[in-house]
Design a protein around this motif. Structure first.
Motif, PDB file in Angstrom:
ATOM      1  N   GLN A 157       0.099  -4.288  -5.108  1.00  0.00           N
ATOM      2  CA  GLN A 157       0.470  -3.539  -6.161  1.00  0.00           C
ATOM      3  C   GLN A 157       1.181  -1.962  -6.019  1.00  0.00           C
ATOM      4  OE1 GLN A 157      -2.890  -3.277  -8.955  1.00  0.00           O
ATOM      5  NE2 GLN A 157      -2.630  -5.450  -9.409  1.00  0.00           N
ATOM      6  N   VAL A 158       2.239  -1.628  -6.500  1.00  0.00           N
ATOM      7  CA  VAL A 158       3.059  -0.315  -5.981  1.00  0.00           C
ATOM      8  C   VAL A 158       3.160   0.516  -7.536  1.00  0.00           C
ATOM      9  CG1 VAL A 158       4.983   1.059  -5.209  1.00  0.00           C
ATOM     10  CG2 VAL A 158       3.946  -1.568  -4.357  1.00  0.00           C
ATOM     11  N   ASP A 159       2.614   1.773  -7.510  1.00  0.00           N
ATOM     12  CA  ASP A 159       3.073   2.528  -8.444  1.00  0.00           C
ATOM     13  C   ASP A 159       4.236   3.552  -7.926  1.00  0.00           C
ATOM     14  OD1 ASP A 159       3.031   4.668 -10.471  1.00  0.00           O
ATOM     15  OD2 ASP A 159       1.019   5.057 -10.379  1.00  0.00           O
TER      16      ASP A 159
ATOM     17  N   GLU B  15      -4.664  11.839   0.980  1.00  0.00           N
ATOM     18  CA  GLU B  15      -4.899  11.733  -0.660  1.00  0.00           C
ATOM     19  C   GLU B  15      -5.124  10.208  -0.706  1.00  0.00           C
ATOM     20  OE1 GLU B  15      -2.042  13.262  -3.320  1.00  0.00           O
ATOM     21  OE2 GLU B  15      -1.412  14.638  -1.768  1.00  0.00           O
ATOM     22  N   PRO B  16      -6.428   9.889  -1.130  1.00  0.00           N
ATOM     23  CA  PRO B  16      -6.496   8.384  -1.272  1.00  0.00           C
ATOM     24  C   PRO B  16      -5.803   7.682  -2.199  1.00  0.00           C
ATOM     25  CG  PRO B  16      -8.685   9.862  -1.995  1.00  0.00           C
ATOM     26  CD  PRO B  16      -7.490  10.621  -1.626  1.00  0.00           C
ATOM     27  N   ALA B  17      -5.274   8.285  -3.259  1.00  0.00           N
ATOM     28  CA  ALA B  17      -4.286   7.427  -4.366  1.00  0.00           C
ATOM     29  C   ALA B  17      -2.971   7.336  -3.541  1.00  0.00           C
ATOM     30  CB  ALA B  17      -4.014   8.503  -5.470  1.00  0.00           C
TER      31      ALA B  17
ATOM     32  N   ASN C 140      -1.588   3.547  -2.482  1.00  0.00           N
ATOM     33  CA  ASN C 140      -0.235   2.950  -3.003  1.00  0.00           C
ATOM     34  C   ASN C 140       0.625   2.579  -1.866  1.00  0.00           C
ATOM     35  OD1 ASN C 140       1.188   2.620  -5.524  1.00  0.00           O
ATOM     36  ND2 ASN C 140       2.798   4.101  -4.522  1.00  0.00           N
ATOM     37  N   ARG C 141       0.366   3.393  -0.662  1.00  0.00           N
ATOM     38  CA  ARG C 141       1.433   2.755   0.520  1.00  0.00           C
ATOM     39  C   ARG C 141       0.636   1.546   1.425  1.00  0.00           C
ATOM     40  NH1 ARG C 141       1.937   9.086   3.158  1.00  0.00           N
ATOM     41  NH2 ARG C 141       3.736   9.616   1.642  1.00  0.00           N
TER      42      ARG C 141
ATOM     43  N   GLY D 131      -0.399  -0.774  -0.586  1.00  0.00           N
ATOM     44  CA  GLY D 131       0.050  -1.910  -1.555  1.00  0.00           C
ATOM     45  C   GLY D 131       1.246  -2.211  -1.480  1.00  0.00           C
ATOM     46  N   LEU D 132       2.252  -0.942  -0.843  1.00  0.00           N
ATOM     47  CA  LEU D 132       3.512  -1.426  -0.722  1.00  0.00           C
ATOM     48  C   LEU D 132       3.449  -2.207   0.458  1.00  0.00           C
ATOM     49  CD1 LEU D 132       6.672  -0.977  -1.011  1.00  0.00           C
ATOM     50  CD2 LEU D 132       6.206   1.064   0.299  1.00  0.00           C
ATOM     51  N   LEU D 133       2.861  -2.038   1.586  1.00  0.00           N
ATOM     52  CA  LEU D 133       2.600  -2.784   2.680  1.00  0.00           C
ATOM     53  C   LEU D 133       2.299  -4.220   2.432  1.00  0.00           C
ATOM     54  CD1 LEU D 133       1.523  -0.609   5.566  1.00  0.00           C
ATOM     55  CD2 LEU D 133       3.958  -1.299   4.887  1.00  0.00           C
ATOM     56  N   SER D 134       1.371  -4.433   1.340  1.00  0.00           N
ATOM     57  CA  SER D 134       0.720  -5.797   1.203  1.00  0.00           C
ATOM     58  C   SER D 134       1.756  -6.490   0.466  1.00  0.00           C
ATOM     59  CB  SER D 134      -0.405  -5.703   0.116  1.00  0.00           C
ATOM     60  OG  SER D 134      -0.832  -6.734  -0.474  1.00  0.00           O
ATOM     61  N   VAL D 135       2.653  -5.982  -0.575  1.00  0.00           N
ATOM     62  CA  VAL D 135       3.887  -6.567  -1.149  1.00  0.00           C
ATOM     63  C   VAL D 135       4.839  -6.911  -0.003  1.00  0.00           C
ATOM     64  CG1 VAL D 135       5.920  -6.256  -2.630  1.00  0.00           C
ATOM     65  CG2 VAL D 135       3.625  -5.244  -3.367  1.00  0.00           C
TER      66      VAL D 135
END
Length: 727
Positions: free
Chosen positions: A637-639, A698-700, A704-705, A707-711
């Protein structure tokens, strides 16, 4: 050092009683090759020496070119001990060195001749000596002993030596173990005899020819090079297995042409090898039997002629059996009529038996034989053949249901919708093993399935059912054809799955080269059917449904069996020319539907050819390692609001652009297009790793990064695990 010795060709022959025909070819090859290899290892034969094996029913022999009378001496350097241990501070030999030399039969006088040389980080003392080259008699004795010890003998005989065998042993008291009693040994180096012994025999130059047609009783072999010619001229023997086989093939073709236009002998390599091993002077003759026997299924007649009589049945161009056959005789009389007549008389009772079995079997229906299967034990832990048939029927029903419910459309014949297919498959599964109780299959187990089909047609059962009864054993061996119709395909799968699941479920797994239940063959059969028929079936679901039919008889073998199947598939694919990397990349995802595997492999091969492939595979491996090291499971997931660096924005946008088209191609089964769509990701992926810190403070941002690699990881690994392609 010895001077170079003269070279000459070597001939070694062991003359024996009739050797087992099915083993002769291999015996001859091993005997010759081990002799040659041993002589080469001892420096007596050249690396380019030509080895010619000879093997006939009564002899094993080898002709080896360019063999030396004595091997050259060899310089040998023997390490004694470190210099610090061997010599004292004054350079004198220590007691340790003197003791070492004494054990070697040497004294202190050799100390000045010892050589100092580096040995790792220190120095050691070495003794230089000369090893005399072996004489041919010594080397050949060693080679002969090794060759006899390594012969692949199917069964050893024990016999006693007889008077006149040329041995030093007392006749009637000394026992010898060998494949057959041996009566003569020849060893010639050029024209000179080489003195060796084996099996209680001393070597010479005397051999014997054909039992009945040799011109002389004893053949005096003049030289190694005249051996084959003398055996042919004086002994009426073609010594070479290969030449004898080729002569039989030539005679078979010529006799078939004489027997009738376009007739041909049955093609059977194993039979040809066996007949070659039964005769020393082949003579092909034509025989025939009454045409009335052709009413019996030709498979029965062909099998009885081949297995029992070693005849070559003659076939018409259509493949239909004729009432003529070819006999390979071992004698060549002027009038062969007696031989032909004798063979015709001998084969007639065999064919009459086959006709009797066929007529008797047709008096009972296959269905009436079903209760008898309850009296036949299949396996003491898995019950009877009746219970097995019921399981196969249930598995067949489950397979049809999987086909019916598959999201990938699977079309059966217009007149053969799924309900009818289910009915026919269950009927065929219930009857498939009943021909095991017939007289014909009892006499010829090789005909199981084939006879069931004949009896089914005789009863008027649907042809699809009859074909399925025959084809449910297919493929029987590598390269065999697959089942011909949908019903046969379903029942063949069910039968093989029942065998695999049942035996794995009770722990009867293949070990090493032992596979008494042919589970490797069954596994490859399932794999071939699923792939080559491109069936929309899930292998894990098939195994699960099959396991359910056993109840508590077995322990669920799904994991072990899936691993076994994957291993067999990997071996098969590599044998077909795919690289280990390609196979590993595709099978790492354990695709449930094996029919997809060839398309995935083709896609991977096309992807590897792209200039972007290596970089993307390396990046994919890096992504996988990063995700594995994450503290928690990463969600794809990516925000978008948390994307700060231009490189991560570019990668996100590239994924948004590429993923839909790659997914669309994947969904329609165009795996090549799906992978090639990913090629445009190379630049944004490289830029991301060059300028973006994944493990941000920063944890968030870090989540997010990740999550981007997971996508990215999910998008790149739908078709295959691309990380497996990284160098």
């Amino acid at each position: 050092m010895t001077t170079p010795q003269h070279t000459a060709n070597l001939l070694v022959e062991l003359f024996v009683e009739e050797l087992p025909p099915k083993a002769l070819k291999k015996l001859g090859e091993v005997f010759a090759q081990v002799l040659a290899d041993s002589l080469k290892a001892q420096g007596l034969a050249q690396e380019n020496s030509i080895v010619t094996p000879y093997a006939s029913p009564r002899r094993l022999a080898a002709h080896i070119s360019e063999v030396m009378g004595r091997a050259l001496d060899q310089a040998v350097r023997t390490k004694l001990m470190p210099v610090g241990v061997a010599l004292d501070a004054a350079g004198q030999p220590t007691p340790a060195l003197l003791k070492k030399l004494s054990a070697m039969g040497l004294g202190a006088e050799v100390v000045p001749t010892l050589q100092r040389a580096p040995d790792g980080k220190a120095e050691a003392l070495f003794l230089d000596s000369v090893k005399p080259g072996a004489s041919l008699a010594e080397g050949l004795q060693k080679a002969l002993d090794e060759a006899l010890a390594r012969l692949p003998i199917p069964k050893v005989m024990t016999y006693q030596l007889e008077q006149g065998d040329g041995s030093d042993f007392q006749p009637g008291w000394t026992s010898v173990n060998f494949v057959r009693p041996a009566h003569g040994l020849v060893a010639l180096h050029g024209s000179e005899e080489v003195q060796v012994s084996a099996l209680g025999l001393k070597s010479g130059r005397v051999t014997r020819g054909h039992r009945f047609e040799a011109k002389v009783d004893k053949i005096i072999v003049l030289t190694a090079d005249t051996y084959a010619e003398q055996l042919s001229r004086e002994g009426a023997v073609i010594a070479s297995f290969a030449e004898r086989r080729a002569d039989i093939v030539r005679q078979l073709d010529a006799a078939a042409a004489r027997a009738g236009k376009d007739l041909r002998p049955i093609d059977d390599e194993a039979l040809l090898d066996e007949v070659t091993a039964l005769v020393e002077r082949p003579n092909v003759l034509i025989g025939q039997f009454e045409a009335a026997f052709l009413e019996v299924p030709q498979e029965c007649l062909i099998l009885t002629m081949k297995a029992n009589q070693k005849y070559f049945p003659l076939l018409a161009p259509s493949g239909k059996l004729t009432n003529q056959f070819l006999v390979v005789s071992n004698i060549c009389p002027e009038d062969p009529s007696a031989i032909i007549g004798g063979n015709e008389r001998v084969v007639r009772p065999r064919l009459a038996d086959a006709k009797f079995f066929y007529d008797q079997d047709r008096k009972k229906t296959l269905a009436s034989r079903q209760p008898g299967l309850a009296k036949v034990v299949y396996h003491n832990k898995l019950g009877t053949q009746a219970e097995r048939s019921e399981r196969v029927r249930a598995i067949a029903h489950a397979i049809v249901n999987q086909l019916r419910l598959s999201t990938v459309p699977y079309t059966v014949d217009d007149k053969d919708h799924f309900d009818v297919l289910d009915s026919k498959a269950q009927q065929a599964a219930s009857l498939a093993k009943t021909d095991l109780l017939t007289d014909m299959v009892g006499e010829f187990p090789e005909l199981q399935g084939i006879m069931g089909a004949y009896y089914a047609r005789h009863e008027g059962l649907r042809d699809g059912v009859a074909i399925a009864i025959e084809d449910h054993y297919k493929p029987r061996f590598a390269g065999d054809s697959l089942p011909r119709n949908h019903t046969g395909t379903v029942v063949a799968l069910a039968d093989k799955l029942e065998t695999l699941v049942g035996l794995f479920g009770i722990g009867q797994l293949p070990t090493g080269d032992k596979d008494p239940f042919a589970l490797r063959r069954h596994a490859l059969g399932v794999i071939r059917i699923l792939i080559e028929k491109d069936l929309p079936l899930s292998l894990p679901a098939l195994i699960h449904d099959a396991a359910a039919t056993f109840g508590e008889l077995i322990v669920d073998p799904s994991d072990a069996l899936l691993g076994f199947m994957a291993d067999r598939l990997a071996v098969s694919l590599r044998e077909q020319g795919f690289t280990a990397q390609e196979v590993d990349a595709v099978l790492a995802l354990r695709p449930a539907r094996l029919g997809e595997v060839p398309r995935r492999l083709a896609a991977v091969r096309a992807f590897v050819a792209l200039p972007e492939a290596a970089a993307l595979a390396a990046a994919n491996k890096r992504v996988g390692n990063i995700l594995k090291k994450a503290d928690e499971a990463v969600q794809p997931q990516v925000d978008a609001a948390l994307l700060r660096e231009s490189a991560e924005v570019s990668l996100y946008e590239a994924l948004q652009s590429v993923t839909p088209s790659a997914q669309l191609a994947f969904d329609r089964g165009d795996y090549t297009a799906s992978l090639q769509a990913l090629a445009s990701l190379r630049a944004p992926v490289d830029a991301f790793f060059d300028s973006v810190m994944v493990n941000a403070d920063e944890p968030a941002l870090k989540a997010n990064r990740l999550g981007l690699l997971s996508v990215l990881h999910d998008a790149m690994n739908r078709v295959a695990d691309l990380a497996r392609l990284a160098a």
